[in-house]
Scaffold this motif. Structure first.
Motif, PDB file in Angstrom:
ATOM      1  N   ALA A 156       0.849  -1.193   0.000  1.00  0.00           N
ATOM      2  CA  ALA A 156       0.000   0.000   0.000  1.00  0.00           C
ATOM      3  C   ALA A 156       0.879   1.235   0.000  1.00  0.00           C
ATOM      4  CB  ALA A 156      -0.919   0.004   1.221  1.00  0.00           C
ATOM      5  N   CYS A 157       0.292   2.353  -0.420  1.00  0.00           N
ATOM      6  CA  CYS A 157       0.967   3.643  -0.340  1.00  0.00           C
ATOM      7  C   CYS A 157       0.555   4.334   0.953  1.00  0.00           C
ATOM      8  CB  CYS A 157       0.609   4.522  -1.534  1.00  0.00           C
ATOM      9  SG  CYS A 157       1.467   4.058  -3.052  1.00  0.00           S
ATOM     10  N   VAL A 158       1.535   4.900   1.639  1.00  0.00           N
ATOM     11  CA  VAL A 158       1.297   5.598   2.900  1.00  0.00           C
ATOM     12  C   VAL A 158       1.646   7.064   2.701  1.00  0.00           C
ATOM     13  CG1 VAL A 158       1.824   5.716   5.351  1.00  0.00           C
ATOM     14  CG2 VAL A 158       1.893   3.513   4.173  1.00  0.00           C
ATOM     15  N   ALA A 159       0.725   7.930   3.077  1.00  0.00           N
ATOM     16  CA  ALA A 159       0.939   9.368   2.896  1.00  0.00           C
ATOM     17  C   ALA A 159       1.567   9.989   4.138  1.00  0.00           C
ATOM     18  CB  ALA A 159      -0.384  10.060   2.587  1.00  0.00           C
ATOM     19  N   LYS A 160       2.358  11.035   3.909  1.00  0.00           N
ATOM     20  CA  LYS A 160       2.821  11.958   4.951  1.00  0.00           C
ATOM     21  C   LYS A 160       3.736  11.322   5.982  1.00  0.00           C
ATOM     22  CE  LYS A 160      -1.268  14.855   4.376  1.00  0.00           C
ATOM     23  NZ  LYS A 160      -2.457  15.455   4.982  1.00  0.00           N
ATOM     24  N   LEU A 161       4.531  10.337   5.582  1.00  0.00           N
ATOM     25  CA  LEU A 161       5.605   9.871   6.454  1.00  0.00           C
ATOM     26  C   LEU A 161       6.817  10.751   6.164  1.00  0.00           C
ATOM     27  CD1 LEU A 161       5.329   5.968   6.282  1.00  0.00           C
ATOM     28  CD2 LEU A 161       4.706   7.452   8.190  1.00  0.00           C
ATOM     29  N   SER A 162       6.935  11.847   6.885  1.00  0.00           N
ATOM     30  CA  SER A 162       7.921  12.869   6.520  1.00  0.00           C
ATOM     31  C   SER A 162       9.351  12.441   6.790  1.00  0.00           C
ATOM     32  CB  SER A 162       7.628  14.167   7.280  1.00  0.00           C
ATOM     33  OG  SER A 162       7.669  13.948   8.680  1.00  0.00           O
ATOM     34  N   ARG A 163       9.575  11.514   7.719  1.00  0.00           N
ATOM     35  CA  ARG A 163      10.939  11.107   8.062  1.00  0.00           C
ATOM     36  C   ARG A 163      11.346   9.788   7.423  1.00  0.00           C
ATOM     37  NH1 ARG A 163      13.150  13.263  12.620  1.00  0.00           N
ATOM     38  NH2 ARG A 163      15.036  12.234  11.859  1.00  0.00           N
ATOM     39  N   ALA A 164      10.387   9.000   6.976  1.00  0.00           N
ATOM     40  CA  ALA A 164      10.713   7.675   6.436  1.00  0.00           C
ATOM     41  C   ALA A 164      11.324   7.794   5.041  1.00  0.00           C
ATOM     42  CB  ALA A 164       9.465   6.804   6.387  1.00  0.00           C
ATOM     43  N   GLU A 165      12.349   6.998   4.790  1.00  0.00           N
ATOM     44  CA  GLU A 165      13.001   6.950   3.490  1.00  0.00           C
ATOM     45  C   GLU A 165      12.988   5.516   2.977  1.00  0.00           C
ATOM     46  OE1 GLU A 165      16.890   8.603   3.734  1.00  0.00           O
ATOM     47  OE2 GLU A 165      16.217  10.542   4.503  1.00  0.00           O
ATOM     48  N   THR A 166      13.323   5.363   1.716  1.00  0.00           N
ATOM     49  CA  THR A 166      13.368   4.036   1.108  1.00  0.00           C
ATOM     50  C   THR A 166      14.322   3.137   1.886  1.00  0.00           C
ATOM     51  OG1 THR A 166      12.910   4.993  -1.060  1.00  0.00           O
ATOM     52  CG2 THR A 166      13.834   2.771  -1.007  1.00  0.00           C
ATOM     53  N   GLY A 167      13.840   1.953   2.238  1.00  0.00           N
ATOM     54  CA  GLY A 167      14.646   1.007   3.006  1.00  0.00           C
ATOM     55  C   GLY A 167      14.364   1.027   4.492  1.00  0.00           C
ATOM     56  N   ASP A 168      13.577   1.999   4.964  1.00  0.00           N
ATOM     57  CA  ASP A 168      13.288   2.087   6.399  1.00  0.00           C
ATOM     58  C   ASP A 168      12.241   1.054   6.823  1.00  0.00           C
ATOM     59  OD1 ASP A 168      15.063   4.092   6.688  1.00  0.00           O
ATOM     60  OD2 ASP A 168      13.604   5.692   7.015  1.00  0.00           O
ATOM     61  N   THR A 169      12.265   0.738   8.103  1.00  0.00           N
ATOM     62  CA  THR A 169      11.323  -0.217   8.690  1.00  0.00           C
ATOM     63  C   THR A 169      10.254   0.530   9.482  1.00  0.00           C
ATOM     64  OG1 THR A 169      13.092  -1.853   8.918  1.00  0.00           O
ATOM     65  CG2 THR A 169      11.096  -2.222  10.198  1.00  0.00           C
ATOM     66  N   LEU A 170       8.999   0.124   9.279  1.00  0.00           N
ATOM     67  CA  LEU A 170       7.885   0.630  10.078  1.00  0.00           C
ATOM     68  C   LEU A 170       7.452  -0.482  11.028  1.00  0.00           C
ATOM     69  CD1 LEU A 170       5.671   2.325   7.313  1.00  0.00           C
ATOM     70  CD2 LEU A 170       7.671   3.253   8.499  1.00  0.00           C
ATOM     71  N   SER A 171       7.322  -0.150  12.295  1.00  0.00           N
ATOM     72  CA  SER A 171       6.925  -1.152  13.287  1.00  0.00           C
ATOM     73  C   SER A 171       6.112  -0.466  14.372  1.00  0.00           C
ATOM     74  CB  SER A 171       8.163  -1.836  13.889  1.00  0.00           C
ATOM     75  OG  SER A 171       9.067  -0.871  14.408  1.00  0.00           O
ATOM     76  N   ALA A 172       5.566  -1.264  15.273  1.00  0.00           N
ATOM     77  CA  ALA A 172       4.781  -0.708  16.377  1.00  0.00           C
ATOM     78  C   ALA A 172       5.688   0.111  17.289  1.00  0.00           C
ATOM     79  CB  ALA A 172       4.117  -1.831  17.154  1.00  0.00           C
ATOM     80  N   LYS A 173       5.197   1.252  17.763  1.00  0.00           N
ATOM     81  CA  LYS A 173       6.047   2.107  18.592  1.00  0.00           C
ATOM     82  C   LYS A 173       6.412   1.421  19.911  1.00  0.00           C
ATOM     83  CE  LYS A 173       2.276   4.748  20.764  1.00  0.00           C
ATOM     84  NZ  LYS A 173       1.774   6.111  21.032  1.00  0.00           N
ATOM     85  N   GLU A 174       5.562   0.465  20.360  1.00  0.00           N
ATOM     86  CA  GLU A 174       5.870  -0.258  21.596  1.00  0.00           C
ATOM     87  C   GLU A 174       6.915  -1.347  21.364  1.00  0.00           C
ATOM     88  OE1 GLU A 174       2.870  -0.252  20.206  1.00  0.00           O
ATOM     89  OE2 GLU A 174       1.757   1.264  21.345  1.00  0.00           O
ATOM     90  N   ASP A 175       7.029  -1.834  20.120  1.00  0.00           N
ATOM     91  CA  ASP A 175       7.983  -2.901  19.793  1.00  0.00           C
ATOM     92  C   ASP A 175       8.752  -2.513  18.535  1.00  0.00           C
ATOM     93  OD1 ASP A 175       7.329  -5.222  21.682  1.00  0.00           O
ATOM     94  OD2 ASP A 175       5.344  -4.718  20.879  1.00  0.00           O
ATOM     95  N   PRO A 176       9.672  -1.540  18.629  1.00  0.00           N
ATOM     96  CA  PRO A 176      10.402  -1.089  17.438  1.00  0.00           C
ATOM     97  C   PRO A 176      11.309  -2.186  16.882  1.00  0.00           C
ATOM     98  CG  PRO A 176      11.279  -0.055  19.421  1.00  0.00           C
ATOM     99  CD  PRO A 176      10.037  -0.770  19.825  1.00  0.00           C
ATOM    100  N   LEU A 177      11.317  -2.298  15.566  1.00  0.00           N
ATOM    101  CA  LEU A 177      12.098  -3.324  14.872  1.00  0.00           C
ATOM    102  C   LEU A 177      12.913  -2.678  13.757  1.00  0.00           C
ATOM    103  CD1 LEU A 177       9.293  -6.026  14.436  1.00  0.00           C
ATOM    104  CD2 LEU A 177      11.079  -6.006  16.202  1.00  0.00           C
ATOM    105  N   LEU A 178      13.945  -3.379  13.333  1.00  0.00           N
ATOM    106  CA  LEU A 178      14.745  -2.959  12.181  1.00  0.00           C
ATOM    107  C   LEU A 178      14.932  -4.170  11.280  1.00  0.00           C
ATOM    108  CD1 LEU A 178      16.393  -0.729  10.786  1.00  0.00           C
ATOM    109  CD2 LEU A 178      18.393  -1.547  12.044  1.00  0.00           C
TER     110      LEU A 178
END
Length: 731
Positions: free
Chosen positions: A412-434
């Motif tokens: 899916a496309c996600v809008a307005k992730l101002s800090r995320a760049e190609t190759g970054d990982t998105l995870s739950a803020k309580e369980d951050p992952l890389l």
């Protein structure tokens, strides 16, 4: 699969959110530029009912290659996603550029997909770069199939192309690369070429006729029986050889007739496991037709034979601090682990991130943790921040169709992730992952740029930051030695697109200037010099005199300063001032403006004044003394030498070694590469390889690759050094 002859279309114009990973297929199209990938995507969208006519979404707008640069250049330059639906299965089709300069987009597509569809042109054959990608997919066990296009070209031959694919892609097992259908030819035209009008299903022994623009099914004629029998036997043997039922081959050889449903089931399992690679044919629809040849068969192969996301492993993850984590699975209810595979800027929506969800479920307005990707050396800073997810959408041409969620296995496309760049990982803020990053090609073509005007200079920094955020294969360097801003790219086409995006998307015009390498200066012989800085203008004056000698030192010694003043000729408090002036002048250079290195500077004598001497005066005297030494001595320009490792097919080793010698390179040796081909090691001046990324590609027909690392600085040939010194004097 295609022989199931199911013609149920997908729902046109809907943006669907997958309900379960088993209802998702992610497939990436691979092939050289001009093979017909984008045309095939549009044909599949038309056949599935996603568009009403070829290349157009139902409410207007272009489906593929909708970027302005792609329109102008008439080729794909970026990864694009086209979701379609077939038999209740959502198919995420990832169309990749075929040109080598955009291999970063290809690798992103491979990361996001679970299977690959290799598109080969019957008119052009198979290029070496496509073979390299096939080998990469084989190394990780990615399922693959082949589609032959351009069968309407003069002298094209499906049988010959299939045989070529078996030779090129069937190293381990040629019998695993077999067609599922045979093309059916119509009446020859005036040029003697018979168009392909249909397909003969080898398993079902049915004929699928596309000559009317629709797909109709009938019994093959007697004239087809012999052709079917021979090809069908080979296909069945190939399927049985990969079957998990070891008794099936014995029963088949004993004369038992194999059930078609059993064969299709075994075929689908073999394709999904990456051990069987069917060959199919495809052609775009004629004007007004609803289905292009082979499109239904391809859709059935994708939905029936390609694996679900749950059948592929999730990439390894750690915490952002590098601590190991438990292995994740493709579970919508699991921990969130998603990855940004592409970043782009939309003039209306802003930044858009194309995300592959590997685990968990992503929803609009969620707050997620964004973990950096370890590419700080390329101008992509690491980050470890929380961000709120904007709207989720499915791209369709220039449109974005809203989604209420994206589950594990979906894109899916996600809008307005101002800090995320190609190759970054998105995870739950309580369980951050890389997530473990995928392999990125190194940009090896340097392009020195400068702002076109003062207005452009004010916007340059922000524009470049956005540009490199979108493309991790690009590296931005502010070279402190040459004082140049350098954009490292994969090739000239990559450079052209980057500069065009700067201009059109971010409103920044830049000029390219000759790229400079980081030269050094040194003394080839000892010299003595006197620095005299004496000024008296009625008020407080300036008085400092120092005498120094300079002698060369071995490579890597830097600048060594020695104090041998006796009798207080230079007061003790001013000796550091002389050293400071010497080092400042050495940093600026003494001949052509390059840093001076590998010399010993000895302060022997000097004079001072009780009132007019000062720290600044002795700094100036030290600088003048060093320049006087340089005027009397023989100087060398030192050029950086790179250690080059070139991997190339055996056929091109001679050409590569000859070319390196012509560039003043010294070949150190050759050996067999672990990934195939020959590894050539050489030392070569960096000034000779500024365009090597382009030249090697031309020499090796796109199959060569190289890496470079700094080895040392060594004296430049006298004639070349004299020319640079003369240019510096006249500047």
């Amino acid at each position: 699969m295609g022989d199931k002859a199911n013609t149920h279309p997908g729902a046109a114009g809907r943006a669907t959110a997958a309900d379960h990973p088993t209802s998702v297929r992610n497939v990436v199209l691979v092939g050289h530029s001009g093979a017909g990938k984008t045309t095939l995507v549009e044909s599949l969208a038309l056949a599935s009912g996603a568009v009403s006519r070829a290349g157009r979404v139902q409410d207007g707008g272009s489906l593929s290659d909708y970027d302005e640069i792609e329109h102008r250049q008439q080729r794909s330059v970026q990864l694009s996603l086209v979701p379609v639906e077939w038999n209740g299965i959502k198919i995420n089709i990832l169309d990749t550029p075929g040109y080598a300069d955009f291999v970063g987009e290809l690798r992103a597509g491979l990361r996001a997909a679970d299977a690959a569809l290799f598109v080969v042109s019957a008119a052009d054959g198979v290029d070496g770069a496509t073979r390299l990608v096939w080998d990469e997919c084989a190394a990780v066990g990615m399922p693959r199939a082949l589609v032959v296009t351009h069968l309407d070209a003069a002298r094209s031959d499906f049988d010959e192309m299939t045989a070529l694919c078996q030779r090129v892609f069937g190293d381990d097992d040629p019998d695993a690369v077999i067609p599922l259908y045979l093309p059916l030819h119509g009446e020859p035209g005036p040029d003697g070429h018979a168009p392909v009008t249909g397909l003969i299903g080898l398993l079902s022994q049915r004929l699928f006729d596309y000559s009317t623009g629709q797909r109709t099914e009938r019994e093959p004629g007697p004239e087809h029986r012999e052709l079917i029998e021979e090809a069908r036997s080979r296909l069945i043997e190939g399927i049985i050889a990969q079957s998990e039922d070891e008794s099936l081959m014995d029963r088949y050889l004993g004369g038992e007739e194999c059930d078609v449903k059993t064969l299709i089931t075994d075929l689908e399992k073999a394709v999904a496991h990456g051990v069987f690679h069917p060959v199919l044919a495809a052609a775009p629809p004629a004007d007004g037709a609803k289905r292009g040849l082979g499109t239904v068969e391809l859709l059935e192969l994708i939905t029936g034979g390609f694996p679900t996301p749950q059948e592929r492993d999730v990439p390894p993850v750690t915490t952002p601090q590098g601590k190991p984590c438990a292995t994740l699975s493709c579970d919508p209810a699991g921990l969130l682990a998603a990855e940004v595979v592409k970043t782009s800027s939309d003039p209306y929506v802003g930044r858009l991130s194309l995300v592959r969800v590997f685990s968990g479920t992503l929803r609009p307005d969620d707050t997620v943790h964004v973990s950096g990707h370890g590419l700080e050396s390329r101008g992509h800073e690491d980050h470890d921040v929380d961000e709120r997810v904007g709207a989720l959408s499915a791209p369709f041409g220039k449109q974005q169709r809203a989604l209420d969620r994206a589950i594990a296995g979906d894109l899916a496309c996600v809008a307005k992730l101002s800090r995320a760049e190609t190759g970054d990982t998105l995870s739950a803020k309580e369980d951050p992952l890389l997530m473990e990053p995928w392999v990125m090609p190194d940009p090896l073509l340097p392009v020195a740029i400068q702002a076109h005007s003062k207005a452009d200079e004010d916007k340059l920094s922000q524009g470049l930051a956005r540009l490199v955020a979108e493309d991790p294969t690009m590296r931005l360097e502010q070279n402190q030695d040459t004082r140049q801003l350098v954009l490292w790219c994969l090739g000239e086409a990559h450079m052209d697109v980057a500069l065009e995006r700067l201009r059109t998307r971010y409103g920044v015009r830049v000029d390219t200037v000759p790229h400079k390498v980081s030269l050094r200066e040194t003394f080839a012989s000892p010299a003595s010099g006197r620095g005299r800085h004496v000024k008296q203008s009625g008020g407080h004056g300036q008085y400092a005199i120092c005498e120094i000698t300079v002698e060369p030192l071995p490579e890597g010694s830097g600048i060594e300063f020695v104090d041998k003043v006796v009798g207080g000729a230079v007061p003790r408090q001013f000796i550091p001032s002389v050293e400071k002036g010497v080092r400042a002048q050495a940093a600026k250079g003494v001949a052509a403006g390059y840093p001076l290195v590998d010399v010993r500077v000895t302060l022997h004598d000097g004079k001072a004044h009780s009132v007019d001497s000062s720290d600044a005066a002795f700094q100036t005297a030290g600088s003048l003394a060093l320049r006087e030494c340089a005027a009397q001595a023989q100087l060398h320009l030192l050029e950086p030498v790179a250690e080059l490792e070139v991997v190339v097919a055996d056929d091109y080793v001679g050409a590569v070694m000859s070319d390196l010698s012509g560039r003043r390179g010294r070949v150190l040796g050759t050996e067999q590469s672990a990934r195939g081909g020959t590894l050539v090691r050489a030392h070569i001046p960096e000034i000779e390889i500024s365009r090597y990324a382009v030249d090697l590609r031309s020499m090796s027909h796109g199959t060569g690759r190289f890496s470079r690392s700094y080895a040392r600085h060594e004296p430049m040939p006298q004639q070349q050094a004299a020319r640079i010194l003369e240019e510096a004097k006249n500047a």
